[in-house]
Design a protein around this motif. Structure first.
Motif, mmCIF file in Angstrom:
data_model
loop_
_atom_site.group_PDB
_atom_site.id
_atom_site.type_symbol
_atom_site.label_atom_id
_atom_site.label_comp_id
_atom_site.label_asym_id
_atom_site.label_seq_id
_atom_site.Cartn_x
_atom_site.Cartn_y
_atom_site.Cartn_z
ATOM 1 N N PRO A 91 26.081 40.355 23.284
ATOM 2 C CA PRO A 91 27.535 40.366 23.501
ATOM 3 C C PRO A 91 27.977 41.341 24.585
ATOM 4 C CG PRO A 91 27.014 40.475 21.160
ATOM 5 C CD PRO A 91 25.741 40.697 21.895
ATOM 6 N N ARG A 92 27.303 42.477 24.695
ATOM 7 C CA ARG A 92 27.681 43.449 25.722
ATOM 8 C C ARG A 92 27.457 42.888 27.122
ATOM 9 N NH1 ARG A 92 28.008 49.128 24.796
ATOM 10 N NH2 ARG A 92 28.015 49.682 22.587
ATOM 11 N N ALA A 93 26.299 42.261 27.318
ATOM 12 C CA ALA A 93 25.990 41.695 28.631
ATOM 13 C C ALA A 93 26.952 40.571 28.992
ATOM 14 C CB ALA A 93 24.548 41.193 28.662
ATOM 15 N N ILE A 94 27.246 39.714 28.020
ATOM 16 C CA ILE A 94 28.167 38.603 28.282
ATOM 17 C C ILE A 94 29.567 39.128 28.557
ATOM 18 C CG2 ILE A 94 29.277 36.578 27.259
ATOM 19 C CD1 ILE A 94 26.657 36.121 25.707
ATOM 20 N N ALA A 95 30.005 40.105 27.798
ATOM 21 C CA ALA A 95 31.339 40.673 27.993
ATOM 22 C C ALA A 95 31.474 41.286 29.380
ATOM 23 C CB ALA A 95 31.631 41.719 26.923
ATOM 24 N N ALA A 96 30.425 41.921 29.867
ATOM 25 C CA ALA A 96 30.465 42.536 31.189
ATOM 26 C C ALA A 96 30.691 41.491 32.273
ATOM 27 C CB ALA A 96 29.175 43.308 31.450
ATOM 28 N N VAL A 97 29.997 40.364 32.158
ATOM 29 C CA VAL A 97 30.155 39.307 33.158
ATOM 30 C C VAL A 97 31.518 38.635 33.019
ATOM 31 C CG1 VAL A 97 29.196 37.176 34.074
ATOM 32 C CG2 VAL A 97 27.677 38.954 33.210
ATOM 33 N N ALA A 98 31.961 38.438 31.796
ATOM 34 C CA ALA A 98 33.272 37.828 31.583
ATOM 35 C C ALA A 98 34.379 38.695 32.170
ATOM 36 C CB ALA A 98 33.516 37.598 30.092
ATOM 37 N N ARG A 99 34.268 40.005 32.007
ATOM 38 C CA ARG A 99 35.270 40.907 32.576
ATOM 39 C C ARG A 99 35.229 40.878 34.098
ATOM 40 N NH1 ARG A 99 33.881 44.209 28.019
ATOM 41 N NH2 ARG A 99 32.284 45.285 29.248
ATOM 42 N N PHE A 100 34.028 40.785 34.656
ATOM 43 C CA PHE A 100 33.925 40.673 36.109
ATOM 44 C C PHE A 100 34.609 39.394 36.589
ATOM 45 C CE2 PHE A 100 32.112 39.015 39.952
ATOM 46 C CZ PHE A 100 32.094 40.114 40.799
ATOM 47 N N ALA A 101 34.297 38.275 35.937
ATOM 48 C CA ALA A 101 34.893 36.996 36.341
ATOM 49 C C ALA A 101 36.406 37.022 36.192
ATOM 50 C CB ALA A 101 34.295 35.862 35.510
ATOM 51 N N GLN A 102 36.883 37.675 35.137
ATOM 52 C CA GLN A 102 38.320 37.777 34.906
ATOM 53 C C GLN A 102 38.991 38.631 35.976
ATOM 54 O OE1 GLN A 102 39.554 40.092 31.425
ATOM 55 N NE2 GLN A 102 41.024 38.478 30.908
ATOM 56 N N SER A 103 38.343 39.705 36.375
ATOM 57 C CA SER A 103 38.918 40.621 37.363
ATOM 58 C C SER A 103 38.757 40.123 38.793
ATOM 59 C CB SER A 103 38.255 42.000 37.243
ATOM 60 O OG SER A 103 38.456 42.556 35.970
ATOM 61 N N HIS A 104 37.733 39.327 39.043
ATOM 62 C CA HIS A 104 37.435 38.855 40.397
ATOM 63 C C HIS A 104 37.189 37.341 40.383
ATOM 64 C CE1 HIS A 104 37.046 43.079 41.476
ATOM 65 N NE2 HIS A 104 36.321 43.209 40.382
ATOM 66 N N PRO A 105 38.196 36.569 39.987
ATOM 67 C CA PRO A 105 37.986 35.121 39.865
ATOM 68 C C PRO A 105 37.632 34.445 41.181
ATOM 69 C CG PRO A 105 40.320 35.673 39.690
ATOM 70 C CD PRO A 105 39.571 36.964 39.622
ATOM 71 N N GLU A 106 38.192 34.925 42.291
ATOM 72 C CA GLU A 106 37.874 34.305 43.581
ATOM 73 C C GLU A 106 36.391 34.484 43.906
ATOM 74 O OE1 GLU A 106 40.530 36.114 46.374
ATOM 75 O OE2 GLU A 106 42.035 34.539 46.131
ATOM 76 N N ALA A 107 35.877 35.699 43.735
ATOM 77 C CA ALA A 107 34.473 35.957 44.031
ATOM 78 C C ALA A 107 33.561 35.134 43.120
ATOM 79 C CB ALA A 107 34.168 37.446 43.881
ATOM 80 N N TYR A 108 33.909 35.044 41.835
ATOM 81 C CA TYR A 108 33.082 34.286 40.903
ATOM 82 C C TYR A 108 33.103 32.798 41.259
ATOM 83 C CZ TYR A 108 30.671 33.226 36.564
ATOM 84 O OH TYR A 108 29.723 32.811 35.654
ATOM 85 N N ARG A 109 34.292 32.289 41.576
ATOM 86 C CA ARG A 109 34.427 30.867 41.897
ATOM 87 C C ARG A 109 33.703 30.513 43.195
ATOM 88 N NH1 ARG A 109 39.389 30.744 40.564
ATOM 89 N NH2 ARG A 109 40.267 31.140 42.614
ATOM 90 N N VAL A 110 33.810 31.381 44.201
ATOM 91 C CA VAL A 110 33.150 31.115 45.478
ATOM 92 C C VAL A 110 31.630 31.183 45.330
ATOM 93 C CG1 VAL A 110 32.749 32.116 47.776
ATOM 94 C CG2 VAL A 110 35.082 31.769 46.963
ATOM 95 N N THR A 111 31.161 32.015 44.430
ATOM 96 C CA THR A 111 29.716 32.152 44.223
ATOM 97 C C THR A 111 29.129 31.012 43.411
ATOM 98 O OG1 THR A 111 29.874 34.559 44.371
ATOM 99 C CG2 THR A 111 27.922 33.668 43.295
ATOM 100 N N TYR A 112 29.868 30.546 42.395
ATOM 101 C CA TYR A 112 29.306 29.562 41.474
ATOM 102 C C TYR A 112 29.964 28.186 41.514
ATOM 103 C CZ TYR A 112 26.699 33.268 39.097
ATOM 104 O OH TYR A 112 25.837 34.283 38.795
ATOM 105 N N GLY A 113 31.105 28.069 42.149
ATOM 106 C CA GLY A 113 31.840 26.815 42.132
ATOM 107 C C GLY A 113 31.416 25.851 43.220
ATOM 108 N N ARG A 114 32.365 25.057 43.663
ATOM 109 C CA ARG A 114 32.051 23.993 44.621
ATOM 110 C C ARG A 114 31.556 24.528 45.954
ATOM 111 N NH1 ARG A 114 37.663 24.424 44.577
ATOM 112 N NH2 ARG A 114 38.647 24.742 46.622
#
Length: 205
Positions: A91-114
């Motif tokens: 849960p700690r590891a998942i929460a860390a990534v979820a918080r990153f994605a929440q705080s930096h949605p553009e970076a997460y989307r550009v890295t993993y999205g279309r």
């Protein structure tokens, strides 16, 4: 990277270009953005762009590389404060990534999205390594704590793909689920817990 990208220093041309590229890729997608548009957004000349990046795909790969490094660092930091049990670590590891994605949605989307499709035309697509999860599963199998019939490599790959897809869905509209519910659900589906041997499960408190 996480702190500098949204507010690049005026004198730092590379950071300005990365910030501009991130904003444009996130809003328009890779195919609708070119080097000139990025340079213009950064208020720099096209010559300055080419001093730092070969083309827009090179800039995109740098953005993705930085994001993956930040996610990896977030997982490591989270695990440093966890106990030895998977019930604590997962849960700690998942929460860390979820918080990153929440705080930096553009970076997460550009890295993993279309935008990943655009990067694939210019070499291997950058992805988070599944090795740490696979190796952890192997250790748990050796200790008799995870189903010995589980394929660690396949399980790690399948889980990480699910985590990424779920986070991409969530950051588009975070009101769909609380971060607590998101982390709890992904934790239950993580193979270290979902495939745990009955004898290794933590007794209910």
């Amino acid at each position: 990277y996480v702190r500098s990208m949204p507010r690049p220093r005026i004198e730092d041309a590379q950071e300005r270009l990365l910030a501009a590229g991130l904003q444009l890729f996130a809003r328009l997608g890779t195919e609708r953005v070119n080097s000139n548009a990025i340079a213009k957004r950064a208020r720099l000349g096209i010559g300055t762009f080419y001093k730092h990046f070969e083309d827009k795909h090179a800039l995109l790969r740098e953005l993705q590389s930085r994001t993956l490094a930040a996610i990896r660092a977030a997982r490591i930091e989270a695990l440093a404060g966890a106990g030895p049990e998977p019930e604590d670590q997962v849960p700690r590891a998942i929460a860390a990534v979820a918080r990153f994605a929440q705080s930096h949605p553009e970076a997460y989307r550009v890295t993993y999205g279309r935008e990943r499709a655009g990067a694939s035309h210019r070499g291997p697509v950058l992805s988070e390594s599944t090795r740490p999860i696979a190796e952890a599963l192997k250790r748990l199998q050796s200790a008799g704590r995870v189903d010995p019939g589980l394929d660690p490599e396949l399980a790690a790959r399948a889980y990480l793909a699910m985590e990424v897809g779920t986070l991409l869905w969530w950051i588009e509209y975070p009101a769909r689920a609380s971060i607590g519910d998101l982390v709890a659900t992904l934790s239950r589906l993580h193979p270290a817990l979902a495939a745990a041997s009955p004898v290794s499960r933590r007794p209910a408190s």
